[in-house]
Design a protein around this motif. Sequence first.
Motif, PDB file in Angstrom:
ATOM      1  N   VAL A 198       1.011  -1.168   0.007  1.00 36.19           N
ATOM      2  CA  VAL A 198      -0.125  -0.007   0.097  1.00 36.19           C
ATOM      3  C   VAL A 198       0.914   1.196  -0.104  1.00 36.19           C
ATOM      4  O   VAL A 198       0.617   2.220  -0.792  1.00 36.19           O
ATOM      5  N   MET A 199       1.881   1.179   0.900  1.00 38.48           N
ATOM      6  CA  MET A 199       2.820   2.246   0.981  1.00 38.48           C
ATOM      7  C   MET A 199       3.599   2.828  -0.189  1.00 38.48           C
ATOM      8  O   MET A 199       3.740   3.626  -0.695  1.00 38.48           O
ATOM      9  N   LEU A 200       3.802   1.431  -0.842  1.00 42.10           N
ATOM     10  CA  LEU A 200       4.675   1.351  -2.198  1.00 42.10           C
ATOM     11  C   LEU A 200       3.963   1.981  -3.395  1.00 42.10           C
ATOM     12  O   LEU A 200       4.376   3.000  -4.078  1.00 42.10           O
ATOM     13  N   ALA A 201       2.741   1.843  -3.406  1.00 39.49           N
ATOM     14  CA  ALA A 201       1.822   2.255  -4.386  1.00 39.49           C
ATOM     15  C   ALA A 201       1.655   3.638  -4.060  1.00 39.49           C
ATOM     16  O   ALA A 201       1.370   4.548  -5.123  1.00 39.49           O
ATOM     17  N   LYS A 202       1.557   4.283  -2.672  1.00 36.75           N
ATOM     18  CA  LYS A 202       1.437   5.524  -2.456  1.00 36.75           C
ATOM     19  C   LYS A 202       2.197   6.366  -2.827  1.00 36.75           C
ATOM     20  O   LYS A 202       2.154   7.551  -3.289  1.00 36.75           O
ATOM     21  N   ARG A 203       3.454   5.871  -3.040  1.00 35.18           N
ATOM     22  CA  ARG A 203       4.904   6.694  -3.181  1.00 35.18           C
ATOM     23  C   ARG A 203       5.350   6.305  -4.610  1.00 35.18           C
ATOM     24  O   ARG A 203       6.317   6.866  -5.051  1.00 35.18           O
ATOM     25  N   LYS A 204       4.689   5.656  -5.196  1.00 34.63           N
ATOM     26  CA  LYS A 204       4.649   5.275  -6.554  1.00 34.63           C
ATOM     27  C   LYS A 204       6.122   4.554  -6.766  1.00 34.63           C
ATOM     28  O   LYS A 204       6.861   5.016  -7.547  1.00 34.63           O
ATOM     29  N   MET A 205       6.431   3.641  -5.875  1.00 32.58           N
ATOM     30  CA  MET A 205       7.590   3.141  -5.850  1.00 32.58           C
ATOM     31  C   MET A 205       7.668   1.488  -6.220  1.00 32.58           C
ATOM     32  O   MET A 205       6.828   0.947  -5.512  1.00 32.58           O
ATOM     33  N   LEU A 242       9.205  -2.471  -5.839  1.00 27.63           N
ATOM     34  CA  LEU A 242       9.894  -3.305  -4.720  1.00 27.63           C
ATOM     35  C   LEU A 242      11.418  -3.019  -4.942  1.00 27.63           C
ATOM     36  O   LEU A 242      12.113  -2.918  -3.925  1.00 27.63           O
ATOM     37  N   SER A 243      11.853  -3.289  -6.062  1.00 21.64           N
ATOM     38  CA  SER A 243      13.281  -3.431  -6.435  1.00 21.64           C
ATOM     39  C   SER A 243      13.911  -1.963  -5.994  1.00 21.64           C
ATOM     40  O   SER A 243      15.242  -2.016  -5.420  1.00 21.64           O
ATOM     41  N   GLU A 244      13.258  -1.011  -6.388  1.00 25.48           N
ATOM     42  CA  GLU A 244      13.716   0.375  -5.861  1.00 25.48           C
ATOM     43  C   GLU A 244      14.013   0.536  -4.502  1.00 25.48           C
ATOM     44  O   GLU A 244      15.004   1.145  -4.076  1.00 25.48           O
ATOM     45  N   LEU A 245      12.904  -0.005  -3.658  1.00 28.26           N
ATOM     46  CA  LEU A 245      13.012   0.166  -2.407  1.00 28.26           C
ATOM     47  C   LEU A 245      14.174  -0.603  -1.767  1.00 28.26           C
ATOM     48  O   LEU A 245      14.870  -0.058  -0.901  1.00 28.26           O
ATOM     49  N   ALA A 246      14.313  -1.947  -2.269  1.00 31.68           N
ATOM     50  CA  ALA A 246      15.378  -2.737  -1.997  1.00 31.68           C
ATOM     51  C   ALA A 246      16.711  -2.153  -1.889  1.00 31.68           C
ATOM     52  O   ALA A 246      17.636  -2.273  -1.322  1.00 31.68           O
ATOM     53  N   GLU A 247      16.889  -1.373  -3.281  1.00 29.27           N
ATOM     54  CA  GLU A 247      18.051  -0.795  -3.317  1.00 29.27           C
ATOM     55  C   GLU A 247      18.414   0.155  -2.459  1.00 29.27           C
ATOM     56  O   GLU A 247      19.386   0.443  -1.929  1.00 29.27           O
ATOM     57  N   LYS A 248      17.156   1.143  -2.284  1.00 27.55           N
ATOM     58  CA  LYS A 248      17.449   2.235  -1.275  1.00 27.55           C
ATOM     59  C   LYS A 248      17.573   1.880   0.107  1.00 27.55           C
ATOM     60  O   LYS A 248      18.328   2.377   0.765  1.00 27.55           O
ATOM     61  N   VAL A 249      17.019   0.765   0.497  1.00 23.76           N
ATOM     62  CA  VAL A 249      16.906   0.294   1.829  1.00 23.76           C
ATOM     63  C   VAL A 249      18.066  -0.597   2.183  1.00 23.76           C
ATOM     64  O   VAL A 249      18.632  -0.721   3.481  1.00 23.76           O
ATOM     65  N   ASP A 250      18.768  -1.153   1.088  1.00 19.25           N
ATOM     66  CA  ASP A 250      19.943  -1.913   1.027  1.00 19.25           C
ATOM     67  C   ASP A 250      19.747  -3.340   1.552  1.00 19.25           C
ATOM     68  O   ASP A 250      20.417  -3.739   2.722  1.00 19.25           O
ATOM     69  N   ILE A 251      18.469  -3.825   1.378  1.00 18.61           N
ATOM     70  CA  ILE A 251      18.161  -5.291   1.812  1.00 18.61           C
ATOM     71  C   ILE A 251      17.919  -5.981   0.413  1.00 18.61           C
ATOM     72  O   ILE A 251      17.665  -5.321  -0.727  1.00 18.61           O
ATOM     73  N   THR A 252      17.993  -7.139   0.465  1.00 18.86           N
ATOM     74  CA  THR A 252      17.795  -7.970  -0.944  1.00 18.86           C
ATOM     75  C   THR A 252      16.389  -8.099  -1.033  1.00 18.86           C
ATOM     76  O   THR A 252      15.562  -7.800  -0.218  1.00 18.86           O
ATOM     77  N   LEU A 253      15.995  -8.209  -2.421  1.00 15.64           N
ATOM     78  CA  LEU A 253      14.678  -8.226  -2.837  1.00 15.64           C
ATOM     79  C   LEU A 253      14.101  -9.573  -2.470  1.00 15.64           C
ATOM     80  O   LEU A 253      12.696  -9.213  -2.031  1.00 15.64           O
ATOM     81  N   SER A 254      14.770 -10.567  -2.085  1.00 17.28           N
ATOM     82  CA  SER A 254      13.997 -11.676  -1.588  1.00 17.28           C
ATOM     83  C   SER A 254      13.531 -11.573  -0.347  1.00 17.28           C
ATOM     84  O   SER A 254      12.411 -11.782   0.153  1.00 17.28           O
ATOM     85  N   ASN A 255      14.298 -10.889   0.724  1.00 15.62           N
ATOM     86  CA  ASN A 255      14.232 -10.323   2.094  1.00 15.62           C
ATOM     87  C   ASN A 255      12.880  -9.391   2.022  1.00 15.62           C
ATOM     88  O   ASN A 255      11.843  -9.724   2.836  1.00 15.62           O
ATOM     89  N   CYS A 285      11.162   3.108   7.047  1.00 11.59           N
ATOM     90  CA  CYS A 285      10.373   4.461   7.257  1.00 11.59           C
ATOM     91  C   CYS A 285      10.863   5.964   6.609  1.00 11.59           C
ATOM     92  O   CYS A 285      10.340   6.573   6.125  1.00 11.59           O
ATOM     93  N   GLU A 286      12.039   5.699   6.758  1.00  8.70           N
ATOM     94  CA  GLU A 286      13.019   6.719   6.102  1.00  8.70           C
ATOM     95  C   GLU A 286      12.722   6.938   4.607  1.00  8.70           C
ATOM     96  O   GLU A 286      12.563   7.973   4.171  1.00  8.70           O
ATOM     97  N   VAL A 287      12.888   5.808   4.222  1.00  7.87           N
ATOM     98  CA  VAL A 287      12.792   6.162   2.540  1.00  7.87           C
ATOM     99  C   VAL A 287      11.652   6.346   2.005  1.00  7.87           C
ATOM    100  O   VAL A 287      11.146   7.141   1.230  1.00  7.87           O
ATOM    101  N   LEU A 288      10.083   5.800   2.662  1.00  7.65           N
ATOM    102  CA  LEU A 288       8.978   5.929   2.378  1.00  7.65           C
ATOM    103  C   LEU A 288       8.450   6.969   2.902  1.00  7.65           C
ATOM    104  O   LEU A 288       7.281   7.332   2.739  1.00  7.65           O
ATOM    105  N   GLU A 289       9.322   7.431   4.051  1.00  5.21           N
ATOM    106  CA  GLU A 289       8.588   8.897   4.482  1.00  5.21           C
ATOM    107  C   GLU A 289       7.236   8.610   5.171  1.00  5.21           C
ATOM    108  O   GLU A 289       6.362   9.402   4.861  1.00  5.21           O
ATOM    109  N   CYS A 290       7.394   7.710   6.207  1.00  8.84           N
ATOM    110  CA  CYS A 290       6.090   7.343   6.742  1.00  8.84           C
ATOM    111  C   CYS A 290       6.486   6.839   8.136  1.00  8.84           C
ATOM    112  O   CYS A 290       7.550   6.731   8.556  1.00  8.84           O
ATOM    113  N   GLN A 291       5.354   6.441   9.146  1.00  7.46           N
ATOM    114  CA  GLN A 291       5.517   5.936  10.359  1.00  7.46           C
ATOM    115  C   GLN A 291       5.470   4.623  10.399  1.00  7.46           C
ATOM    116  O   GLN A 291       4.866   3.884   9.305  1.00  7.46           O
TER     117      GLN A 291
END
Lengths: 67, 207
Positions: free
Chosen positions: A9-16, A18-31, A52-58
């Motif tokens: 839901v948060m990814l859809a809201k931020r239009k991001m 999963l792979s982009e988030l994985a890259e920014k958070v620095d964890i594997t896509l499988s995790n 939370c930092e990358v998606l700017e949420c709580q």
Amino acid sequence: MAIIVNLDVMLAKRKMSLSELAEKVDITLSNLSILKTGKAKAMRFSTLEKICEVLECQPGDILEFRE
Amino acid sequence: MKPKFVLSFLRIATNILMWVLIVFTGFLLCVSIFNIVGNDKDRKLSGKNYVYEMTAFGEGQAEQPYLYAADSLVRYRTMANRYSVEIEPNSAIGYYTIFIKLIFMGMGIAVLWNFKKIFSETNLDDPFKYSITKRLKILAALFIVADLLKLTDYFLFNSFLRQSVTTPHLGLITNTGSGIITGLIIWIIATVYRKGIVLQEENALTV
């Protein structure tokens, strides 16, 4: 009773993607996929903090308790 | 010593031991069948008997005096109550003897086969597996059952023998207890190992 992960839901809201988030958070896509599909048994505070930092949420925007 | 080297050694050693025991069991089975079939029917003791070392108790045998080594640090004496008992294979007690021997050898093969499987499935980088826990529990059961069987054999063999030999009061020399303790220790290790699997799974699913 279950903890629901609303990461998609948060990814859809931020239009991001999963792979982009994985890259920014620095964890594997499988995790991240384990987290998104609700298969995860635990979550580190450090991971939650980064997401939370990358998606700017709580944390409550990502995790939800449902009876 | 590197654990990988020890593991490789154990894999080879259990494999060799298991095949030696299988061959030996097969040989014993063949010899026993040959003895039963080949022996003359009048059931006299031949040269192909099963030999047991037994002890006699309650006979009030005089104890032999100790002999001392030159430095007096070691002493020894002959045992007065020890007997070598020979059993004709072509008899009820002979059949029982070979039957129980084959059961013990079969259990030995099962123990070695399980150890072989455990060592071949063990991967030091990813050690916790359900199949290993299962095999450890089977091993624990085998050790405990073998010891209980040994105890049953002690009573059965003695009662069989006392029908033929009334005096002296012979008793089979056996050592029971160690198998039960080993089995219980392996069972505890299996339980701890299972906890390790749960922790490994939790760790793998922690994001």
